[in-house]
Design a protein around this motif. Structure first.
Motif, PDB file in Angstrom:
ATOM      1  N   ASP A  55       0.839  -1.210   0.000  1.00 16.43           N
ATOM      2  CA  ASP A  55       0.000   0.000   0.000  1.00 16.43           C
ATOM      3  C   ASP A  55       0.870   1.254   0.000  1.00 16.43           C
ATOM      4  N   ASN A  56       1.944   1.247   0.779  1.00  9.80           N
ATOM      5  CA  ASN A  56       2.848   2.401   0.825  1.00  9.80           C
ATOM      6  C   ASN A  56       3.511   2.650  -0.527  1.00  9.80           C
ATOM      7  N   GLU A  57       3.921   1.574  -1.187  1.00 10.55           N
ATOM      8  CA  GLU A  57       4.541   1.710  -2.505  1.00 10.55           C
ATOM      9  C   GLU A  57       3.539   2.238  -3.525  1.00 10.55           C
ATOM     10  N   ALA A  58       2.307   1.784  -3.437  1.00 10.59           N
ATOM     11  CA  ALA A  58       1.269   2.246  -4.360  1.00 10.59           C
ATOM     12  C   ALA A  58       0.997   3.726  -4.173  1.00 10.59           C
ATOM     13  N   ARG A  59       1.021   4.191  -2.916  1.00 10.81           N
ATOM     14  CA  ARG A  59       0.798   5.622  -2.644  1.00 10.81           C
ATOM     15  C   ARG A  59       1.935   6.461  -3.208  1.00 10.81           C
TER      16      ARG A  59
END
Length: 529
Positions: free
Chosen positions: A521-525
């Motif tokens: 999720d952090n990478e996607a953000r």
């Protein structure tokens, strides 16, 4: 439920500069737990929170974004309100310092203090911290950095109005001699007295003339009221305070019973706020609870460090009550708490999935299996019963006493001592063995009843901390929460009623899978920016 009179409590109002992180929400969650506890005690609670929206920082942020300051804060306030709702905050009023009622109140307060000689016009020349919106003398900040946040200070020279804080030096010193319990924990009070009061209180700048975004001084509109004389009186403007004609709401609820604030702003609440109220001829609050910070591991959270956890993400991963539980159970009374995703998962699995959730599931299942879902009446007493009943009494006493003194983590620990004792009671009494022996039927009735009653008492006590979960537990054991005192006596659960399905309260988390999900999720953000 008894009527114990009024209880007015407030949070500090966060600055409307951006989205709050998980550490910022401790204020509202802790205050909400106290408000719910006081309601359970039968108090007429009035709970206020809000936002501080004026000042140079907002003016600069709005200009950088190409919008007006009001447009900027409207957007941020909407985010803050959404997060407060997400965290289950049961406040009665949300006050904004841009509200017309507040602006008019501040202008009347300023005029009154000016006319009685407590505010005077002068020129300020010294050091200023933009993020903290605080002034400092060369003595207070000899190295040129803010004592509060550590950022570089800027030199400021401008025409300003000052409040005669020094006039109230003796009254404030006397107040702390007469009211030693005004601010807690004790260490915070000692720090303020030794570092800021005893060395001599300086007169305080209460206006800015180099910015426009603020409450205009009514008789000198090129000046706007500076943050602390604007922000602190929200606690009385929210009640309809007027120097000449205070509202009935103000007369009913003031003085405030409790201000819940972070330890970083205790100076303003321990020195400035009592002095302002003394000047207005109004009573000072009864108590200030200056709670510690929540750190990411051992560091303060900051965007530059990339170690921020946002509350909406945490709730998405773990659920509301799990996040509330972690914040309140894992933040000590006087020392900083710590949060990482790994620590949340560990506490979730140990306390919530195992100690609480598993006990509820096993107890309801055994009631259904052995008694067709009907709550049995206790019949035959056994050796461990007295210990369990004593643990329930200790849980009630420990929870209520610690909540009264705002030792919230210790209060929660008292209840989890009971839950752990109840789990041990299951192992000691082995209901599955009793069920196989017809001669032990009466003993089995008592064991199951005692477990259900332990769950009822625990749910009543923990309701201010985990309201949704405790409502489910009470529904499962077919009991009502009629107030905190219904947890004082063991044996109040009504036999003959049927238990209800509860489902899985807290499903155990696979740490590796959850951390993998969070990282993705952090990478996607980052990629979406």
């Amino acid at each position: 439920m008894n009527n114990n009179g009024k209880f007015y409590l407030t949070t500090a109002i966060p600055y409307a500069s951006g989205k709050p992180h998980i550490g910022n929400v401790y204020d509202i969650v802790a205050a909400d737990a106290i408000a719910r506890f006081k309601r359970e005690q039968g108090y007429d609670v009035y709970f206020v929170t809000g936002t501080d929206e004026h000042g140079q920082k907002v003016e600069d942020l709005a200009a950088a974004k190409g919008v007006s300051p009001k447009e900027y804060v409207d957007e941020v306030v909407a985010v803050i309100k959404d997060i407060w709702a997400l965290m289950g905050a049961s406040y009665d009023k949300f006050i904004r310092t841009t509200d017309e009622e507040h602006v008019k109140c501040i202008q009347k307060i300023f005029t009154k203090l000016y006319e009685q000689g407590d505010i005077y016009k002068t020129t300020y020349d010294g050091l200023y911290c933009v993020p903290c919106e605080s002034y400092f003398t060369e003595t207070q900040a000899p190295d040129g950095v803010c004592p509060d946040c550590g950022r570089p200070l800027v030199h400021s020279s401008e025409e300003a109005y000052k409040f005669r804080m020094s006039k109230y030096q003796e009254r404030i010193e006397k107040f702390y001699e007469e009211c030693p319990d005004f601010a807690v924990p004790e260490s915070r009070k000692k720090e303020m007295i030794n570092n800021f009061i005893k060395p001599g209180i300086q007169d305080l700048c209460v206006t800015r003339s180099t910015i426009k975004w603020g409450v205009p001084v009514p008789f000198d509109p090129k000046h706007v009221v500076y943050v602390w004389l604007d922000a602190l009186p929200n606690y009385i403007s929210a009640l309809g305070y007027d120097p000449e004609n205070p509202s009935e709401l103000y007369k009913k609820y003031w003085p405030c019973d409790l201000h819940v604030i972070g330890k970083d702003i205790i100076r303003f609440h321990m020195i400035y706020w009592p002095a302002f109220l003394m000047a207005l001829g109004e009573p000072v609050p009864k108590k200030i609870f200056a709670h510690p910070w929540i750190l990411f591991g051992g560091d303060k959270m900051s965007k530059s460090k990339g170690n921020i956890i946002y509350p909406d993400d945490a709730v998405n991963y773990f659920g509301l009550d799990a996040v509330r539980y972690y914040l309140l159970a894992e933040t000590p009374y006087a020392s900083d708490g710590s949060i990482t995703y790994e620590s949340v998962i560990s506490v979730f699995n140990t306390d919530l999935a195992n100690t609480l959730g598993n006990l509820v599931s096993r107890t309801v299942s055994m009631t259904k299996k052995y008694f067709g879902g009907v709550i049995p009446a206790p019949a035959e007493k056994g050796e461990p019963d007295d210990e369990l009943i004593a643990a329930a009494k200790a849980a009630y006493e420990g929870f209520t006493e610690n909540m009264e003194s705002y030792h919230i983590a210790d209060a929660i620990a008292s209840v989890f001592d009971l839950l752990r004792r109840a789990n041990k009671y299951v192992d000691e009494t082995t209901p599955w063995s009793l069920a196989k022996d017809e001669t032990k039927a009466d003993r089995l009735k008592t064991v199951i009843y005692n477990l259900l009653e332990s769950l009822r008492i625990s749910a009543v006590l923990l309701a201010p901390v985990m309201p949704e979960t405790c409502e489910k537990i009470l529904h499962a054991v077919n009991a009502e929460n009629t107030g905190i005192d219904c947890a004082a006596t063991f044996g109040m659960l009504e036999a003959g009623k049927e238990v209800n399905d509860v489902g899985v309260l807290f499903a155990r988390i696979d740490e590796a899978k959850m951390l993998e999900r969070i990282a993705a999720d952090n990478e996607a953000r980052k990629a979406a920016k």
